[in-house]
Write an enzyme that holds these catalytic residues in place. Structure first.
Site, PDB file in Angstrom:
ATOM      1  N   ASP A 218      46.745  37.898  41.875  1.00 12.70           N
ATOM      2  CA  ASP A 218      46.065  37.302  42.884  1.00 12.70           C
ATOM      3  C   ASP A 218      46.079  38.188  44.107  1.00 12.70           C
ATOM      4  OD1 ASP A 218      44.663  35.105  44.678  1.00 12.70           O
ATOM      5  OD2 ASP A 218      44.949  34.045  42.672  1.00 12.70           O
TER       6      ASP A 218
ATOM      7  N   HIS B 210      44.930  32.373  49.351  1.00 11.10           N
ATOM      8  CA  HIS B 210      44.417  32.027  48.103  1.00 11.10           C
ATOM      9  C   HIS B 210      45.722  32.116  47.140  1.00 11.10           C
ATOM     10  CE1 HIS B 210      42.588  32.216  44.076  1.00 11.10           C
ATOM     11  NE2 HIS B 210      41.624  31.588  44.527  1.00 11.10           N
TER      12      HIS B 210
ATOM     13  N   SER C  53      40.339  27.483  40.337  1.00 11.93           N
ATOM     14  CA  SER C  53      41.670  28.241  40.508  1.00 11.93           C
ATOM     15  C   SER C  53      42.655  27.329  40.650  1.00 11.93           C
ATOM     16  CB  SER C  53      41.491  29.223  41.635  1.00 11.93           C
ATOM     17  OG  SER C  53      40.525  30.418  41.703  1.00 11.93           O
TER      18      SER C  53
END
Length: 577
Positions: free
Chosen positions: A321, A352, A507
């Protein structure tokens, strides 16, 4: 005669003054506007208002009232304070009769079907528009859309779209560990993951004028330079990929030859194992006590009871990620090893990657699904100027996958999407053959979007998202490749600088399933990917249409049921007794 005239005039003036004074003393008292104080902030008058950009929160000690999807909402004075000495007209705050219009003029409420002043003495008390009542309009207290807090303030959110993206409830979040130490919490922002407009059905672009070439590991070391010379290419970067028993190189095409012509020439070269464009990927874009209530997903998938059997101890989960904020209080000690596959000098953490890590392994205000697992943080996404989302490439992802497998990852979380990529597909298959379980976000392109990869590759667990009511996330992809569903709307996650926020998207749902995989692997260390997929599907709670469908796959994952199923088939999957 003159004296009498002046006496009479003086008496008239005096009488008029007395009448004016009497009238003034009989006017109704001015309505009192009590300022509503936020914790440590300025005064706030009246309820906040907002739209999709966010409803202004009211902040008090350990209390957060938040609003719509969008940027961080800041407390500010959205109401107006009445100027001293200004008196409301009769009928607005009292039942005195007045000849003035009851609405639509200065000092009166707006005219509508439900106005505060449009009533007669003795009528039933109005349900809106007055102090202690909600605002007039379509959203009234009786229709269930307005809420009143403990201070008597009314909060009327915008209408929510069906499925995901709803206005989250009022949430009271205490400071971690109890007590009142430290500053009061800030308003928590909300963020939705959604594929940029026009990008959902389009194939992922590639890096301009670059090709990715794989040669077998047993080829001579000079092969890379010879290929560059033979095909008139410039070597950009190179890396070993033990996962594929190969070496990978990125070449730049320095002249004006068409990309397809160069790829065709390289594919016919016997020294080349594989060749393709260097594809571009986008990270999926796109929060005990009350804090536990904000993490509704825990109970929906049975995590609390699953923790009686396993917490992910001894299991390594790789997160490919953006960067993870290892300094966050909720993630203290969570990351065992970290690797930057981008080679980018800017190695700042990103929200994120931090959010995904928190859902899996946090210990703090946010509780992770596998709180005793070890994270391997592989940074593969980087910010690109004038681009909406961080990006990666085939070459970088290949490095990240190879590093993750080489460092003992048993689960790899892939919360990104792109077009079908032969090199990444091959690497994913090689990882699965080594008993690595791969979990991927199903995509946020919407119901009509093309399949998202790597989620749509064979052997990958593709996870879609639903909200607290079990409704499918509005922007989730649909398709036969969807494996299971998990909570993914308004998920409380750690953010940068020890903050927290709410995020929505597939996600977040994928991270839930990666955490459940860690619980299963603690109980069954030799669990094969195909067995993990089978157990997860067989124990899922059927939601949506009856049976397997293209929206929810097999249904919502159930952590405790999956662990119980492992115990029932102990010999088949190698459960630790």
């Amino acid at each position: 005669m003159t004296l009498n005239f002046f006496s009479s005039a003086r008496a008239t003036v005096l009488g008029a003054l007395l009448a004016l004074l009497a009238f003034a003393f009989h006017l109704p008292a001015e309505a009192q506007f009590s300022p509503q104080r936020g914790g440590g902030g300025g005064d706030r008058i009246g309820p906040s208002s907002g739209g999709r950009g966010g409803i202004g929160p009211i902040i008090g000690p350990n209390v957060i009232i938040r609003g719509g999807i969008g940027p961080m909402a800041r407390p500010d004075d959205e109401g107006r304070r009445r100027r001293p000495g200004r008196r409301p007209g009769a009928g607005k705050y009292s039942d005195e009769k007045s000849n003035k219009p009851r609405c639509g003029v200065r000092g009166r409420p707006p005219c509508s079907d439900k106005t505060a002043g449009d009533r007669k003495p003795g009528d039933r008390k109005p349900t809106c528009g007055l102090r202690g009542r909600p605002p007039c309009g379509d959203k009234t207290a009786g229709d269930g859309k307005c809420r009143q807090d403990r201070a008597g303030r009314w909060h009327c959110p915008d209408r929510s779209p069906p499925g995901g993206g709803r206005i989250p409830p009022i949430i009271v979040l205490p400071n971690p560990g109890g007590g009142d130490s430290g500053p009061p919490p800030r308003a928590y922002a909300t963020r939705q993951e959604r594929m940029p407009q026009g990008r959902a059905a389009a194939p992922s672009p590639s890096v301009a004028r670059q090709v990715l070439v794989l040669v077998a590991a047993n080829q001579p070391g000079a092969t890379e330079a010879q290929l560059a010379q033979t095909h008139r290419l410039q070597l950009v970067s190179s890396t070993n990929v033990p996962l594929l028993e190969a070496r990978a190189q990125v070449y730049r095409i320095g002249d004006q030859r068409p990309m397809q012509a160069v790829v065709s020439a390289l594919s016919s070269d016997p020294r080349v194992m594989m060749v393709q464009q260097n594809m571009v990927y986008q990270r999926q874009s796109g929060a005990g006590g009350a804090a536990r209530a904000a993490q509704y997903g825990f109970d929906m998938v049975g995590v609390p009871s699953a923790h009686e059997l396993a917490t992910g101890r001894g299991v390594k989960i790789a997160i490919i990620d953006s960067g993870v904020d290892q300094e966050h209080r909720d993630l203290a000690g969570a990351v065992g090893e970290a690797f930057d596959a981008t080679g980018n000098k800017d190695s700042k953490p990103d929200v994120h990657g931090t959010a995904i890590a928190g859902i899996i392994r946090a210990r703090g205000l946010v509780s992770g699904v596998a709180p005793d697992a070890t994270l391997l943080a592989a940074r593969a996404f980087f910010a690109v100027p004038r681009r909406e989302l961080p990006e990666s490439t085939s070459f970088i992802l290949l490095r990240a996958l190879d590093w993750s497998v080489h460092h003992g990852a048993q689960v790899i979380n892939l919360s990104f999407s792109g077009a079908r990529d032969p090199v990444i597909e091959r690497a994913v298959a090689a990882a699965a053959r080594r008993n690595v379980i791969l979990v991927a976000a199903a995509g946020n392109g919407g119901p009509k979007a093309a399949p998202a990869y790597p989620a749509a590759y064979p052997g990958v667990i593709a996870v879609t998202a639903h909200d607290s009511a079990g409704r499918l996330y509005t922007y989730a992809n649909h398709g036969t490749y969807i494996s299971v569903a998990a909570p993914g709307v308004d998920i409380l996650v750690p953010a940068l600088r020890n903050g927290h926020m709410f995020m929505s998207g597939t996600s977040m749902a994928a991270a839930y399933v990666s955490g459940i995989m860690a619980l299963m692997l603690e109980r069954a260390p030799h669990l094969r990917p195909e067995d993990a997929m089978r157990v997860l599907s067989e124990t899922a709670q059927d939601v949506g249409e009856s049976g397997r469908d293209e929206s929810f796959g097999a249904g919502r994952v159930q952590a405790r049921a999956a662990l119980d199923a492992l115990h029932d088939s102990a010999k088949a999957v190698g459960v630790r007794q």
